[in-house]
Design a protein around this motif. Sequence first.
Motif, PDB file in Angstrom:
ATOM      1  N   ALA A  76       0.845  -1.198   0.000  1.00  0.00           N
ATOM      2  CA  ALA A  76       0.000   0.000   0.000  1.00  0.00           C
ATOM      3  C   ALA A  76       0.880   1.247   0.000  1.00  0.00           C
ATOM      4  O   ALA A  76       1.994   1.250   0.523  1.00  0.00           O
ATOM      5  CB  ALA A  76      -0.919  -0.005   1.222  1.00  0.00           C
ATOM      6  N   LYS A  77       0.367   2.307  -0.579  1.00  0.00           N
ATOM      7  CA  LYS A  77       1.100   3.573  -0.624  1.00  0.00           C
ATOM      8  C   LYS A  77       0.640   4.528   0.479  1.00  0.00           C
ATOM      9  O   LYS A  77       1.458   5.229   1.070  1.00  0.00           O
ATOM     10  CB  LYS A  77       0.934   4.212  -1.987  1.00  0.00           C
ATOM     11  N   PHE A  78      -0.659   4.554   0.742  1.00  0.00           N
ATOM     12  CA  PHE A  78      -1.236   5.426   1.760  1.00  0.00           C
ATOM     13  C   PHE A  78      -2.250   4.639   2.579  1.00  0.00           C
ATOM     14  O   PHE A  78      -2.805   3.647   2.100  1.00  0.00           O
ATOM     15  CB  PHE A  78      -1.952   6.627   1.113  1.00  0.00           C
ATOM     16  N   VAL A  79      -2.503   5.123   3.797  1.00  0.00           N
ATOM     17  CA  VAL A  79      -3.550   4.547   4.636  1.00  0.00           C
ATOM     18  C   VAL A  79      -4.357   5.694   5.228  1.00  0.00           C
ATOM     19  O   VAL A  79      -3.795   6.710   5.652  1.00  0.00           O
ATOM     20  CB  VAL A  79      -2.977   3.664   5.767  1.00  0.00           C
ATOM     21  N   GLU A  80      -5.676   5.505   5.244  1.00  0.00           N
ATOM     22  CA  GLU A  80      -6.582   6.513   5.803  1.00  0.00           C
ATOM     23  C   GLU A  80      -7.234   5.972   7.070  1.00  0.00           C
ATOM     24  O   GLU A  80      -7.645   4.811   7.115  1.00  0.00           O
ATOM     25  CB  GLU A  80      -7.646   6.884   4.775  1.00  0.00           C
ATOM     26  N   PHE A  81      -7.336   6.830   8.088  1.00  0.00           N
ATOM     27  CA  PHE A  81      -7.923   6.502   9.386  1.00  0.00           C
ATOM     28  C   PHE A  81      -9.151   7.372   9.604  1.00  0.00           C
ATOM     29  O   PHE A  81      -9.234   8.478   9.059  1.00  0.00           O
ATOM     30  CB  PHE A  81      -6.914   6.783  10.511  1.00  0.00           C
ATOM     31  N   PHE A  82     -10.056   6.881  10.448  1.00  0.00           N
ATOM     32  CA  PHE A  82     -11.313   7.583  10.679  1.00  0.00           C
ATOM     33  C   PHE A  82     -11.598   7.694  12.173  1.00  0.00           C
ATOM     34  O   PHE A  82     -11.424   6.734  12.913  1.00  0.00           O
ATOM     35  CB  PHE A  82     -12.458   6.840   9.985  1.00  0.00           C
ATOM     36  N   GLU A  83     -12.058   8.856  12.564  1.00  0.00           N
ATOM     37  CA  GLU A  83     -12.371   9.101  13.971  1.00  0.00           C
ATOM     38  C   GLU A  83     -13.646   8.391  14.406  1.00  0.00           C
ATOM     39  O   GLU A  83     -13.812   8.059  15.579  1.00  0.00           O
ATOM     40  CB  GLU A  83     -12.515  10.610  14.189  1.00  0.00           C
ATOM     41  N   ASP A  84     -14.529   8.110  13.451  1.00  0.00           N
ATOM     42  CA  ASP A  84     -15.859   7.614  13.808  1.00  0.00           C
ATOM     43  C   ASP A  84     -16.091   6.128  13.538  1.00  0.00           C
ATOM     44  O   ASP A  84     -17.205   5.648  13.668  1.00  0.00           O
ATOM     45  CB  ASP A  84     -16.919   8.434  13.078  1.00  0.00           C
ATOM     46  N   ARG A  85     -15.037   5.385  13.154  1.00  0.00           N
ATOM     47  CA  ARG A  85     -15.265   3.951  12.918  1.00  0.00           C
ATOM     48  C   ARG A  85     -13.967   3.150  13.018  1.00  0.00           C
ATOM     49  O   ARG A  85     -12.877   3.679  12.829  1.00  0.00           O
ATOM     50  CB  ARG A  85     -15.941   3.718  11.585  1.00  0.00           C
ATOM     51  N   ASP A  86     -14.144   1.871  13.290  1.00  0.00           N
ATOM     52  CA  ASP A  86     -13.021   0.939  13.412  1.00  0.00           C
ATOM     53  C   ASP A  86     -12.733   0.318  12.050  1.00  0.00           C
ATOM     54  O   ASP A  86     -13.007  -0.854  11.798  1.00  0.00           O
ATOM     55  CB  ASP A  86     -13.330  -0.150  14.445  1.00  0.00           C
ATOM     56  N   GLU A  87     -12.178   1.142  11.176  1.00  0.00           N
ATOM     57  CA  GLU A  87     -11.854   0.732   9.826  1.00  0.00           C
ATOM     58  C   GLU A  87     -10.758   1.653   9.298  1.00  0.00           C
ATOM     59  O   GLU A  87     -10.727   2.834   9.609  1.00  0.00           O
ATOM     60  CB  GLU A  87     -13.094   0.847   8.947  1.00  0.00           C
ATOM     61  N   ILE A  88      -9.847   1.080   8.524  1.00  0.00           N
ATOM     62  CA  ILE A  88      -8.876   1.885   7.793  1.00  0.00           C
ATOM     63  C   ILE A  88      -9.039   1.552   6.312  1.00  0.00           C
ATOM     64  O   ILE A  88      -9.591   0.507   5.955  1.00  0.00           O
ATOM     65  CB  ILE A  88      -7.428   1.630   8.257  1.00  0.00           C
ATOM     66  N   VAL A  89      -8.554   2.441   5.458  1.00  0.00           N
ATOM     67  CA  VAL A  89      -8.585   2.204   4.018  1.00  0.00           C
ATOM     68  C   VAL A  89      -7.147   2.309   3.517  1.00  0.00           C
ATOM     69  O   VAL A  89      -6.463   3.303   3.763  1.00  0.00           O
ATOM     70  CB  VAL A  89      -9.487   3.209   3.268  1.00  0.00           C
ATOM     71  N   ALA A  90      -6.710   1.263   2.830  1.00  0.00           N
ATOM     72  CA  ALA A  90      -5.381   1.246   2.216  1.00  0.00           C
ATOM     73  C   ALA A  90      -5.526   1.614   0.749  1.00  0.00           C
ATOM     74  O   ALA A  90      -6.453   1.169   0.069  1.00  0.00           O
ATOM     75  CB  ALA A  90      -4.752  -0.137   2.360  1.00  0.00           C
TER      76      ALA A  90
END
Length: 142
Positions: A126-140
């Motif tokens: 993966a090149k980037f990862v996104e995190f979220f304040e409102d859920r237990d999930e990341i996006v690669a």
Amino acid sequence: MENTLNIKCKSAVRANLKAELLWTEKPLSFWGTVNPKNGEIRDNKHPLYKENMSGKVLAFPTPKGSSGTGLIILEQIRNNCAPAAIINLRSDPVVLTGPIIANRFYNYQIPIVNISEDDYKKLEHAKFVEFFEDRDEIVAYF
């Protein structure tokens, strides 16, 4: 078009963030391994030797070593060279203390999440990862 992968996680510290990924298959110790003045990994036996974690998502399977890790992370925050986020298979208190203290006392968030071993391996390219304040999930992002 970018390929993405949504990954379920357990969040210890939450924030909205997207940053470049720095991934390793080897455990990491901050004490003696990370230069707290600039964020560079200075252990010449580690695969991330000479890489800089400053402002990046740092993915390492498990921490190893010293209870001083939290202090190193706090010093990195003070020197503006901390990782933007941390991904582990299993975070332990030596890693959690710095970001939790920073969140509580300085309102500074370094998201920390734990993911499964299978999902961890999927992050390698993966090149980037996104995190979220409102859920237990990341996006690669690949």
